[in-house]
Design a protein around this motif. Structure first.
Motif, PDB file in Angstrom:
ATOM      1  N   GLU A  73       0.918  -1.052  -0.067  1.00  0.00           N
ATOM      2  CA  GLU A  73      -0.198   0.040   0.135  1.00  0.00           C
ATOM      3  C   GLU A  73       1.061   1.273  -0.143  1.00  0.00           C
ATOM      4  O   GLU A  73       0.645   2.730  -0.508  1.00  0.00           O
ATOM      5  N   TYR A  74       1.537   1.147   0.138  1.00  0.00           N
ATOM      6  CA  TYR A  74       2.951   2.281   0.679  1.00  0.00           C
ATOM      7  C   TYR A  74       4.080   2.604  -0.373  1.00  0.00           C
ATOM      8  O   TYR A  74       4.372   3.531  -0.370  1.00  0.00           O
ATOM      9  N   LEU A  75       4.115   1.331  -1.798  1.00  0.00           N
ATOM     10  CA  LEU A  75       4.201   2.090  -2.945  1.00  0.00           C
ATOM     11  C   LEU A  75       3.842   2.336  -4.475  1.00  0.00           C
ATOM     12  O   LEU A  75       2.313   1.191  -4.250  1.00  0.00           O
ATOM     13  N   THR A  76       4.153   2.520  -5.241  1.00  0.00           N
ATOM     14  CA  THR A  76       3.725   2.579  -6.717  1.00  0.00           C
ATOM     15  C   THR A  76       3.839   1.378  -7.572  1.00  0.00           C
ATOM     16  O   THR A  76       4.222   0.436  -6.872  1.00  0.00           O
ATOM     17  N   ARG A  77       2.526   1.442  -8.781  1.00  0.00           N
ATOM     18  CA  ARG A  77       3.100   0.196  -9.043  1.00  0.00           C
ATOM     19  C   ARG A  77       4.111   0.073  -9.327  1.00  0.00           C
ATOM     20  O   ARG A  77       4.871  -1.077  -9.749  1.00  0.00           O
ATOM     21  N   ALA A  78       4.725   1.735 -10.501  1.00  0.00           N
ATOM     22  CA  ALA A  78       6.130   1.439 -11.263  1.00  0.00           C
ATOM     23  C   ALA A  78       6.907   0.648  -9.740  1.00  0.00           C
ATOM     24  O   ALA A  78       8.274   0.007  -9.999  1.00  0.00           O
ATOM     25  N   GLN A  79       7.110   1.280  -8.443  1.00  0.00           N
ATOM     26  CA  GLN A  79       8.157   0.936  -7.769  1.00  0.00           C
ATOM     27  C   GLN A  79       7.655  -0.677  -7.526  1.00  0.00           C
ATOM     28  O   GLN A  79       9.048  -1.812  -7.078  1.00  0.00           O
ATOM     29  N   CYS A  80       6.594  -1.384  -7.256  1.00  0.00           N
ATOM     30  CA  CYS A  80       6.654  -2.205  -7.141  1.00  0.00           C
ATOM     31  C   CYS A  80       7.431  -2.847  -7.984  1.00  0.00           C
ATOM     32  O   CYS A  80       7.762  -4.047  -8.338  1.00  0.00           O
ATOM     33  N   VAL A  81       6.814  -2.631  -9.279  1.00  0.00           N
ATOM     34  CA  VAL A  81       7.489  -3.193 -10.296  1.00  0.00           C
ATOM     35  C   VAL A  81       9.222  -3.893 -10.199  1.00  0.00           C
ATOM     36  O   VAL A  81       9.961  -4.009 -11.042  1.00  0.00           O
ATOM     37  N   ALA A  82       9.412  -2.912 -10.193  1.00  0.00           N
ATOM     38  CA  ALA A  82      10.961  -2.349 -10.606  1.00  0.00           C
ATOM     39  C   ALA A  82      11.651  -3.437  -8.737  1.00  0.00           C
ATOM     40  O   ALA A  82      12.346  -3.726  -9.399  1.00  0.00           O
ATOM     41  N   VAL A  83      10.474  -3.446  -8.156  1.00  0.00           N
ATOM     42  CA  VAL A  83      10.793  -4.677  -6.673  1.00  0.00           C
ATOM     43  C   VAL A  83      10.762  -5.638  -7.514  1.00  0.00           C
ATOM     44  O   VAL A  83      12.018  -6.554  -7.410  1.00  0.00           O
ATOM     45  N   LYS A  84      10.117  -5.947  -8.101  1.00  0.00           N
ATOM     46  CA  LYS A  84      10.106  -7.551  -9.305  1.00  0.00           C
ATOM     47  C   LYS A  84      11.361  -7.950  -9.833  1.00  0.00           C
ATOM     48  O   LYS A  84      11.553  -8.374  -9.788  1.00  0.00           O
TER      49      LYS A  84
END
Length: 195
Positions: A73-84
């Motif tokens: 909930e604390y990350l943007t979609r782009a940040q979640c994709v980058a983490v993945k």
């Protein structure tokens, strides 16, 4: 399911044994195992960010990469994709061995560096971070005691740059007048003083 994978799942269940930290979503002889781990990782402002990591271990894992999904909930979609993407890059270095715990440890230690990348929408300078937490010589830890620190802000930035350049992770701790630096990384990057 192979014995090493069964052992890994058992170990993960024991490690992530807190309320709602671990949940098996499905098990199948043909599709493998899907489970979720709830964990926290240090963000840019030293605030822990809750992460939901879903791993899909195919039947031929660990000879192939696991499927990974990242949500927070604390990350943007782009940040979640980058983490993945960064987790999958790490996983490529760990092929043929159980890797989920290593991946979770890695993201806990390196999330702030990923969030600081320009392509994830925050930060202006590209940071480097460790590509692996295991090497032939193993993981080494050292604790340094500093006598004093005059320009705290400048010194902290210098220590962060050195740690990044040497691919080390760690903590800088201020406990009253005591200043400690805890470093973790490859043996070749940590010089141990001779006694």
């Amino acid at each position: 399911m192979e014995e090493p994978v069964r052992e890994e799942l058992s170990a993960l269940a024991a490690i992530f044994c807190g309320p709602h930290e671990w949940e098996v979503l499905s098990r199948s002889e043909t599709d493998g195992t899907v489970f979720r781990i709830h964990t926290k990782a240090e963000g840019l402002t030293d605030v822990d960010i809750p992460l939901k990591l879903v791993f899909h271990l195919p039947v031929n894992y660990p000879l192939c990469l696991p499927g990974i999904s990242v949500n927070s909930e604390y990350l943007t979609r782009a940040q979640c994709v980058a983490v993945k993407e960064k987790l999958l890059e790490q996983a490529e270095n760990l092929l043929s061995e159980p890797m989920v715990h290593e991946l979770v440890l890695w993201i806990q230690q390196n999330l702030r560096y990923i969030l600081n990348q320009p392509e994830t929408g925050s930060g202006s300078e590209k940071c480097t971070f460790p590509t692996s937490t295991t090497v032939d010589d193993g993981l080494w830890i050292t604790l340094l005691h500093l006598d004093h620190m005059r320009a705290k802000t400048k010194y902290v930035k210098t220590v962060e740059k050195w740690a990044s350049d040497l691919r080390l992770t760690g903590r800088l701790m201020f406990m009253g007048k005591i200043i400690l630096i805890l470093l973790q990384g490859d043996k070749s990057n940590i010089k141990v003083p001779k006694s």
